[in-house]
Design a protein around this motif. Structure first.
Motif, short mmCIF file in Angstrom:
data_model
loop_
_atom_site.label_atom_id
_atom_site.label_comp_id
_atom_site.label_asym_id
_atom_site.label_seq_id
_atom_site.Cartn_x
_atom_site.Cartn_y
_atom_site.Cartn_z
N THR A 84 -0.59 19.66 -29.98
CA THR A 84 -1.13 18.48 -29.28
C THR A 84 -2.65 18.37 -29.30
N GLY A 85 -3.37 19.46 -29.58
CA GLY A 85 -4.82 19.43 -29.53
C GLY A 85 -5.37 19.39 -28.13
N ARG A 86 -4.52 19.71 -27.15
CA ARG A 86 -4.92 19.68 -25.74
C ARG A 86 -4.51 20.98 -25.05
N SER A 87 -5.18 21.31 -23.97
CA SER A 87 -4.79 22.48 -23.21
C SER A 87 -3.30 22.40 -22.88
N PRO A 88 -2.55 23.47 -23.10
CA PRO A 88 -1.11 23.44 -22.79
C PRO A 88 -0.82 23.20 -21.32
N ASN A 89 -1.79 23.48 -20.43
CA ASN A 89 -1.60 23.21 -19.01
C ASN A 89 -1.36 21.73 -18.76
N LYS A 90 -1.98 20.88 -19.58
CA LYS A 90 -1.81 19.43 -19.42
C LYS A 90 -0.41 18.99 -19.81
N ALA A 91 0.21 19.79 -20.69
CA ALA A 91 1.60 19.51 -21.08
C ALA A 91 2.59 20.18 -20.13
N GLY A 92 2.08 21.00 -19.21
CA GLY A 92 2.95 21.70 -18.27
C GLY A 92 3.60 22.93 -18.86
N VAL A 93 3.03 23.47 -19.94
CA VAL A 93 3.56 24.69 -20.54
C VAL A 93 2.57 25.81 -20.22
N TYR A 94 2.89 26.59 -19.19
CA TYR A 94 1.96 27.57 -18.66
C TYR A 94 2.23 29.00 -19.12
N ASP A 95 3.45 29.27 -19.52
CA ASP A 95 3.86 30.63 -19.87
C ASP A 95 4.93 30.52 -20.95
N PHE A 96 5.44 31.66 -21.43
CA PHE A 96 6.51 31.58 -22.42
C PHE A 96 7.72 30.91 -21.77
N PHE A 461 -18.36 26.03 -15.68
CA PHE A 461 -17.04 26.64 -15.52
C PHE A 461 -16.28 25.97 -14.38
N GLU A 462 -16.92 25.84 -13.25
CA GLU A 462 -16.28 25.23 -12.08
C GLU A 462 -15.92 23.77 -12.36
N SER A 463 -16.80 23.07 -13.05
CA SER A 463 -16.55 21.67 -13.38
C SER A 463 -15.38 21.53 -14.35
N GLU A 464 -15.37 22.37 -15.41
CA GLU A 464 -14.32 22.30 -16.42
C GLU A 464 -12.96 22.70 -15.84
N TYR A 465 -12.95 23.70 -14.98
CA TYR A 465 -11.67 24.13 -14.40
C TYR A 465 -11.13 23.07 -13.44
N ALA A 466 -12.01 22.44 -12.69
CA ALA A 466 -11.58 21.37 -11.78
C ALA A 466 -10.96 20.22 -12.58
N ALA A 467 -11.58 19.89 -13.70
CA ALA A 467 -11.05 18.82 -14.54
C ALA A 467 -9.70 19.20 -15.15
N LEU A 468 -9.56 20.47 -15.54
CA LEU A 468 -8.29 20.94 -16.09
C LEU A 468 -7.19 20.91 -15.04
N LEU A 469 -7.51 21.34 -13.84
CA LEU A 469 -6.54 21.31 -12.74
C LEU A 469 -6.07 19.89 -12.45
N GLU A 470 -7.01 18.96 -12.52
CA GLU A 470 -6.71 17.56 -12.23
C GLU A 470 -5.67 17.01 -13.19
N GLU A 471 -5.73 17.45 -14.44
CA GLU A 471 -4.82 16.94 -15.47
C GLU A 471 -3.60 17.84 -15.68
N SER A 472 -3.54 18.99 -15.03
CA SER A 472 -2.41 19.90 -15.22
C SER A 472 -1.11 19.28 -14.72
N HIS A 473 -0.06 19.41 -15.51
CA HIS A 473 1.22 18.83 -15.14
C HIS A 473 1.91 19.67 -14.07
N ILE A 474 2.45 19.01 -13.07
CA ILE A 474 3.19 19.68 -12.00
C ILE A 474 4.67 19.34 -12.13
N TRP A 475 5.50 20.35 -12.27
CA TRP A 475 6.93 20.12 -12.47
C TRP A 475 7.63 19.82 -11.14
N LYS A 476 8.57 18.88 -11.20
CA LYS A 476 9.35 18.51 -10.03
C LYS A 476 10.81 18.43 -10.41
N ARG A 477 11.65 18.98 -9.55
CA ARG A 477 13.08 18.97 -9.87
C ARG A 477 13.71 17.62 -9.52
#
Length: 477
Positions: A84-96, A461-477
């Motif tokens: 995807t060319g994007r941080s996997p956190n934005k896709a909601g893929v955090y671990d294996f 670092f703080e700015s970039e991490y805040a932006a990453l958190l903002e776009e990180s996908h949160i899974w919901k059942r």
């Protein structure tokens, strides 16, 4: 004289037109991705025992990247980031991604979602034929209509396994071809995967340029290697298991070599080949089946699942068959996130209409020079080491731990409704700063030695991490 001048002018214009036309021909693109191959596992990257002549030659003909990074220190998010060319956190893929087993943290839901835009889909729109051969590991429900299959993301042809080759690399029985189970295949996984890729090219009934993604299982456990290669390494190995690991890497090199030779003979006029690994080497005996994991991090600190360098700093080689490019070793910072925007520029494909975390390295390929604009940031909440977040900018790397009001956050496999507040409210603490140019082994925290650099890096670092958190996908059942 005038007629001669006019004829010369016409021939010159035609030559220039032909040259420009040739320059605009879309290149074939091949990505070869290893599984758990360490930074120091190839002889061209300094391994004292393992022989990898084919990849060594590829590096000699093209470019060797000493600062090449994967998108994550573990398989599934690394692969999602590459696609995807994007941080996997934005896709909601955090671990294996494990096989589906309902869990409180919604891990069983994790998959590359239908809205994600990928390299093969982008290139397919630009007129490419596309193929995936090898490991997928981007969905919990592999080959199920419940989640998108590789074909949904732009692969015309796919021949894959969910995760590892099973029961081992030898005679695997878990491959699926375009949705149909194949059954047991005789041979070793790496050559099976390479053979499928070559057969697809032989069977291709059009002259379209192609995108080929070859994902070897080697040298991920459970390891199996040809007996003759194991025997070759026994005199230099600590034990038979280590000899089998060494043989496994060489066997992968042989499979890569057969594919590269085929490409040179049939598509050697315009084919870009990029070789890398999904993450760093597995730790010996980290889990019960990791008995052959003798991968080398080289001089780097950490291993797979670490946010220290060996977790995601990996071998990187690029060779453009048939085209003159920068040749030699470069310490420019590159990432698997850069592949999508690079391939878009080289092919003339339209970029996805979203913010990317990678950037094109075309100028680096052509001239050997590039100034990186975007920092590389990783937030891996299941890291073995204590620092869960890291960022690389130029010669500097900064890391930190995450802490709530009462304690450091523990190991987290997935972000979901139940832990979203915990993670988002955790504070960045215990910062460490390293000069990667003089200290690639991360031995000295220089935060106090370079206070101005530290202040600037911490702010970013703080700015970039805040932006990453903002776009990180949160899974919901």
């Amino acid at each position: 004289m005038k007629k001669y001048f006019l004829l010369s002018f016409v021939l010159l214009c035609f030559s220039m037109f032909t040259s420009c036309k040739q320059e605009k021909v879309q290149p074939n693109i091949v990505v070869i991705l290893c599984d758990d191959l360490g930074y120091g596992d190839l002889s061209t990257f300094g391994h004292p025992v393992i022989e990898t002549p084919n990849l060594d030659e590829l590096a000699e003909k093209g470019m060797k990247f000493t600062n090449c990074y994967s998108a994550a220190p573990v398989c599934s998010p690394s692969r999602a980031g590459l696609l995807t060319g994007r941080s996997p956190n934005k896709a909601g893929v955090y671990d294996f991604i494990p096989s589906p087993k309902k869990s409180p943290d919604c891990r069983d839901l994790v998959h590359l979602q239908a809205h994600e835009q990928t390299i093969p889909a982008m290139l397919k729109k630009a007129g490419y034929a596309t193929c995936l051969s090898g490991k997928w590991h981007c969905s919990s429900r592999f080959n199920s209509d419940a989640q998108p299959k590789p074909g949904y993301f732009g692969f015309d042809h796919w021949f894959s396994t969910h995760n590892n080759a099973a029961p081992s690399h030898h005679n695997p029985n878990n491959f699926v071809r375009n949705g149909k189970k194949v059954g047991e295949i005789e041979g070793f996984s790496c050559q099976i995967v390479a053979n499928e890729a070559m057969q697809w090219l032989k069977d291709k009934k059009n002259d379209k340029p192609f995108y080929l993604q070859v994902c070897f299982h080697e040298p991920h456990e459970p390891i199996a290697s040809p007996k003759n290669l194991v025997k070759k390494y026994l005199p230099q190995a600590e034990n038979e298991n280590q000899a089998e690991y060494f043989a496994n890497v060489e066997n992968m090199d042989k499979a890569a070599g057969s594919l590269i030779k085929f490409l040179e003979e049939n598509y050697g006029d315009n084919t870009l080949v990029f070789f890398t690994s999904d993450n760093g080497p597995e730790t010996l005996n980290r889990y019960s089946r990791a008995t052959h994991s003798y991968g080398s991090p080289g001089k780097l600190k950490g291993m797979k699942l670490w946010t220290n360098e060996a977790g995601f700093r990996v071998p990187g080689i690029l060779c453009w068959l048939g085209k003159s490019t920068f040749n030699g070793t470069t310490d420019a910072i590159v990432s698997s996130l850069d592949l999508l925007p690079t391939f878009a520029e080289l092919s003339g494909a339209e970029l996805p209409k979203r913010t990317l975390d990678g950037e094109s390295i075309t100028s680096l390929i052509n001239t050997g020079k590039k100034e990186r604009i975007k920092p590389l940031i990783w937030a891996f909440y299941d890291a073995i080491n204590e620092e869960r977040v890291a960022m690389r900018v130029d010669d500097w790397k900064i890391m930190c731990r995450l802490k709530t009001d009462t304690a450091y956050i523990g190991h987290i496999h997935n972000l979901y409704e139940g832990n979203e507040k915990l993670v988002k409210e955790a504070k960045m603490v215990d910062f460490e700063l390293f000069n990667m140019k003089s200290d690639m082994s991360e031995t000295e925290n220089v935060a106090q030695k370079y206070p101005e650099v530290f202040k600037s890096m911490k702010q970013k670092f703080e700015s970039e991490y805040a932006a990453l958190l903002e776009e990180s996908h949160i899974w919901k059942r």
